[in-house]
Write a protein that holds these residues in place. Structure first.
Motif, PDB file in Angstrom:
ATOM      1  N   LEU A  19       0.829  -1.190   0.000  1.00  0.00           N
ATOM      2  CA  LEU A  19       0.000   0.000   0.000  1.00  0.00           C
ATOM      3  C   LEU A  19       0.870   1.249   0.000  1.00  0.00           C
ATOM      4  N   MET A  20       0.510   2.214  -0.830  1.00  0.00           N
ATOM      5  CA  MET A  20       1.185   3.503  -0.827  1.00  0.00           C
ATOM      6  C   MET A  20       0.708   4.249   0.424  1.00  0.00           C
ATOM      7  N   ILE A  69       3.453  12.391  -2.973  1.00  0.00           N
ATOM      8  CA  ILE A  69       3.344  10.930  -2.986  1.00  0.00           C
ATOM      9  C   ILE A  69       4.420  10.339  -2.098  1.00  0.00           C
ATOM     10  N   GLU A  70       4.021   9.466  -1.174  1.00  0.00           N
ATOM     11  CA  GLU A  70       4.964   8.746  -0.316  1.00  0.00           C
ATOM     12  C   GLU A  70       4.871   7.263  -0.663  1.00  0.00           C
ATOM     13  N   THR A  96      11.661   1.667  -1.718  1.00  0.00           N
ATOM     14  CA  THR A  96      12.343   2.047  -2.945  1.00  0.00           C
ATOM     15  C   THR A  96      11.863   1.148  -4.076  1.00  0.00           C
ATOM     16  N   ALA A  97      11.606   1.731  -5.225  1.00  0.00           N
ATOM     17  CA  ALA A  97      11.158   0.955  -6.377  1.00  0.00           C
ATOM     18  C   ALA A  97      12.253  -0.019  -6.792  1.00  0.00           C
ATOM     19  N   ALA A  98      11.860  -1.249  -7.104  1.00  0.00           N
ATOM     20  CA  ALA A  98      12.821  -2.276  -7.505  1.00  0.00           C
ATOM     21  C   ALA A  98      13.306  -2.065  -8.931  1.00  0.00           C
TER      22      ALA A  98
END
Length: 190
Positions: free
Chosen positions: A138-139, A171-172, A176-178
């Protein structure tokens, strides 16, 4: 969830479309709602297809969306199926390539065009399987940043109907994006 598709075979009354989710999906406590819309790229809002009913139910660990065609039938064409009430699986998952599935990934959505919606063997066209999506964490937060009038002027915001405007989002992410990828933001319908 929105699915866009094209039918090439007319469906008579009593026929329909069946969309099956990957395993792990469920139906929300509120009744699931789905609408079939005619796709017209130039239209700001799309009219619902007349005489078509839709229902969703949990079945064997996935969700079945059943679109029943009324007496007027459903001609070949481009359509958009809007679904609400489906609940994502409880755990996160990737959707890696998998050559042993019909869609080529681990999780597939499958759509059937049926001559008789009550008979799952009455295929009007070949079934189609399409890749599902990864289930992510979830963001934690995302919102439109409230701006002062001076900030709105500096950004050249324009809140009049039918006019382009500029928006500022905060936006949180939960981590970290993979991979490096594009983030898509969709506004409300209309």
């Amino acid at each position: 969830l929105t699915v866009r598709f094209r039918t090439v075979t007319a469906l008579a009354g009593g026929g329909g479309l069946l969309l099956l989710s990957p395993q792990g999906f469920d139906v929300a406590a509120d009744p699931a709602v789905c609408h079939v819309l005619i796709v017209k790229e130039s239209a700001a809002t799309l009219p619902p297809v007349a005489g078509v009913s839709c229902r969703a139910q949990a079945a064997n660990g996935s969700v079945e969306f059943e679109v029943r065609v009324g007496n007027a039938g459903l001609p070949p064409g481009f359509y958009r199926l809007r679904l609400s009430g489906a609940v994502n699986p409880n755990s996160t998952s990737t959707n890696r390539a998998n050559g042993s599935t019909p869609c080529g990934t681990e999780h597939c959505w499958t759509i059937f065009s049926l001559s008789n919606i009550a008979d799952r063997e009455s295929l009007a066209d070949r079934q189609l399987s399409l890749p599902g999506y990864a289930i992510s964490e979830l963001m934690p937060r995302a919102f439109l940043v409230p701006l002062s009038p001076a900030q709105g002027v500096a950004l050249q915001q324009n809140h009049r109907p039918g006019q382009a405007t500029r928006l500022v989002f905060a936006i949180e992410l939960s981590g970290t994006a993979a991979v490096q990828a594009e983030m898509v933001l969709r506004g409300p319908h209309g």
